[in-house]
Enzyme design. Structure first.
Site, mmCIF file in Angstrom:
data_model
loop_
_atom_site.group_PDB
_atom_site.id
_atom_site.type_symbol
_atom_site.label_atom_id
_atom_site.label_comp_id
_atom_site.label_asym_id
_atom_site.label_seq_id
_atom_site.Cartn_x
_atom_site.Cartn_y
_atom_site.Cartn_z
ATOM 1 N N TYR A 182 43.237 39.160 55.604
ATOM 2 C CA TYR A 182 43.035 37.729 55.889
ATOM 3 C C TYR A 182 43.749 37.378 57.193
ATOM 4 O O TYR A 182 44.680 36.590 57.217
ATOM 5 C CB TYR A 182 43.564 36.874 54.735
ATOM 6 C CG TYR A 182 42.799 37.095 53.451
ATOM 7 C CD1 TYR A 182 41.519 36.572 53.286
ATOM 8 C CD2 TYR A 182 43.333 37.852 52.413
ATOM 9 C CE1 TYR A 182 40.796 36.786 52.123
ATOM 10 C CE2 TYR A 182 42.617 38.067 51.252
ATOM 11 C CZ TYR A 182 41.355 37.525 51.114
ATOM 12 O OH TYR A 182 40.642 37.740 49.958
ATOM 13 N N ASP A 198 44.072 36.669 44.505
ATOM 14 C CA ASP A 198 42.889 36.090 45.157
ATOM 15 C C ASP A 198 41.580 36.727 44.721
ATOM 16 O O ASP A 198 40.533 36.106 44.797
ATOM 17 C CB ASP A 198 43.023 36.170 46.688
ATOM 18 C CG ASP A 198 42.685 37.548 47.232
ATOM 19 O OD1 ASP A 198 43.327 38.525 46.797
ATOM 20 O OD2 ASP A 198 41.771 37.648 48.068
ATOM 21 N N GLU A 255 33.052 42.423 43.596
ATOM 22 C CA GLU A 255 34.391 41.837 43.448
ATOM 23 C C GLU A 255 34.312 40.312 43.422
ATOM 24 O O GLU A 255 33.737 39.687 44.312
ATOM 25 C CB GLU A 255 35.313 42.281 44.591
ATOM 26 C CG GLU A 255 36.749 41.824 44.404
ATOM 27 C CD GLU A 255 37.702 42.420 45.426
ATOM 28 O OE1 GLU A 255 38.915 42.453 45.157
ATOM 29 O OE2 GLU A 255 37.238 42.875 46.495
ATOM 30 N N ASP A 274 42.414 42.387 43.158
ATOM 31 C CA ASP A 274 43.679 43.087 43.371
ATOM 32 C C ASP A 274 44.822 42.253 42.809
ATOM 33 O O ASP A 274 44.603 41.275 42.101
ATOM 34 C CB ASP A 274 43.876 43.386 44.862
ATOM 35 C CG ASP A 274 43.735 42.130 45.723
ATOM 36 O OD1 ASP A 274 43.896 41.009 45.178
ATOM 37 O OD2 ASP A 274 43.469 42.251 46.931
#
Length: 487
Positions: free
Chosen positions: A230, A75, A465, A78
């Site tokens: 999440y 996603d 990120e 990572d």
């Protein structure tokens, strides 16, 4: 000296106005935005892979359950496959093609469909392999985040997180249903058989979401794996997509009878992987505007209210803008808000324009053209019309972030460094001030702060990120401006 420089920066930011006419190559940006997804791929990479510094990874995913869970996307920076944001990403990619595919050059439409299918093939695996079970995540995020290693070298646990009936999973199952339904529409003209498979499994996922209501992160056996990454729960938009994909009256009845539950009365100025209300209201508004289904008027009223919050001159204005004109919401990774809201503005503008309507925001009327122009300001800001004169899309223009928070990008590729780089050995690269050796072309980073300032700092993950759910809605926005550069 530092104080003097900061003072000059503050003065320049507060008086910043974007150039009146700064032409951007939207087609180039679109090509790069789609290419980004190749850098996030998990599984066996195809021969046509263009992001050559990536290689196969996650090839044993699912083995602990004796199922195949290879594929899909990491996603962000990572090496975890989180089903909740991946489903949202997939929905937005499919929605981009549904609304703006006709504006895409044929090559980019084809590449977009490939990007969608890489996700939809994986999501099918999460709901179709075993009855009354949905796979929601692959990879232990705590162990993963304690390492800085390439996806090709992963030696952390590839823990599989699953939810079994009767435990709840309305959020992730609902968003998976929405993604599969949207994908079924995107593929209908190209692969009818695959489209049918998608919608059949979308209904299956929706039935789980509706039958076992509640947040998947409330399940004690998986909570430590999905939170705090999440784990929020703010509703889902599956029914609206199932209605649009199938045109069945049962889903229309569900939308009519469950407005309060679905958020038709919620005026929430946010749209993202967790909070779907604004997107659902815009989606359902199409039925009101184009189908004259006035029994769904509450959804349109909320969509109107959402759009009015974006109008600075309106008495309903709620959204905050940076001095440079970027939509800003606190909490980090700000561009996820800008790209999703920009997408919704363009979609709603199309719905209004098609029916020759405007938006009434109390003291003023807002035209579809205004919404499109405001969306263009957001797109142009991200591409470089901002106080930093920096493109926040990697690889676009001459000035863009070079030290993004992304493991694969920041470590030498397996082609350049065939030996494995162990968990802690990657720290040398993480702490380096050098630019990332692998350019993750098309990646949009979290972006600048409230003051329009961006430090190109790999350690500042909130700003540096990239994520799939920042990029996905931007694909649709760029597609619109490829065909309409001056709305």
């Amino acid at each position: 000296m530092i104080t003097q420089i900061l003072f000059i920066l503050i003065i320049s930011f507060s008086s910043f106005e974007p150039p009146a006419a700064n032409a951007h190559d939207y087609q180039d940006a679109l090509s790069k935005a789609v290419l980004f997804f190749e850098g996030q791929r998990s599984g066996v990479l195809p021969q046509y892979q263009r992001m050559k510094w990536r290689d196969n990874s996650g090839l044993s995913d699912g083995w602990t359950y004796n199922v195949d869970l290879t594929g899909g996307y990491y996603d962000a920076g990572d090496n975890i496959k989180f089903g909740f944001p991946m489903s949202f990403t997939t929905t937005m990619l499919a929605w981009s093609v549904i609304e703006f595919g006709d504006s895409m050059p044929p090559a980019e439409l084809r590449n977009s469909m490939v990007a969608i299918r890489w996700a939809s093939d994986y999501l099918l695996k999460t709901v179709s392999q075993l009855p009354n079970r949905i796979f929601v995540q692959v990879g232990d995020p705590i162990n993963d985040h304690n390492c800085w290693e390439r996806p090709e070298d992963m030696d952390t646990a590839r823990t599989v997180y699953a939810v079994d009936a009767p435990k709840p999973a309305s959020d992730v199952a609902g968003e998976t249903a929405a993604a599969l339904a949207a994908c079924s529409m995107a593929f209908r003209a190209y692969d009818p058989s695959y489209s049918e498979t998608l919608i059949r499994n979308a209904v299956k996922a929706f039935e789980y979401a509706d039958t076992y209501r509640g947040a998947y992160s409330d399940n004690s056996d998986i909570r430590d794996g999905v939170c705090p990454f999440y784990c929020d729960f703010s509703g889902y938009q599956a029914t609206a997509w199932l209605r649009r994909a199938t045109e069945e009256g049962s889903f229309l009845d569900y939308i009519q009878n469950n407005g309060k539950t679905l958020g038709a009365e919620d005026n929430i100025n946010e749209f993202g992987w967790d909070n779907k209300h604004a997107g659902l209201n815009v989606l359902v508004s199409k039925e009101v505007l184009e189908g004259n289904m006035y029994n769904l008027e509450s959804y349109k009223a909320s969509a109107d209210s959402f759009m009015c919050t974006l109008v600075p001159e309106s008495s309903s204005s709620h959204i905050e803008y940076t001095p440079g004109g970027l939509i800003y919401k606190p909490g980090g990774s700000n561009l996820q808000h800008s790209t999703t809201i920009t997408f919704l503005m363009l979609v709603y503008a199309n719905y209004l324009a098609k029916t020759s309507q405007t938006l009434n925001c109390g003291n003023i009327n807002v035209s579809p053209t205004w919404l499109r122009q405001q969306a263009k300001k957001q797109v142009d800001y991200i591409l470089g019309d901002n106080p930093m004169s920096m493109s926040y899309m990697v690889g676009y223009s001459d000035r863009y972030p070079k030290r993004i928070h992304h493991r694969g990008s920041s470590l030498p590729s397996v082609k350049e460094h065939p030996q494995a780089i162990a968990c802690k050995e990657g720290s040398t690269y993480f702490n380096s001030s050098d630019a990332n050796p692998n350019v993750l072309v098309g990646a949009i980073v979290g972006g600048p702060g409230k003051d329009d300032v961006y430090e190109d700092d790999r350690a500042d993950f909130r700003k540096s990120e990239p994520t799939t759910y920042i990029n996905a809605p931007f694909v649709g926005a760029l597609a619109y401006f490829v065909a309409n550069p001056n709305p």
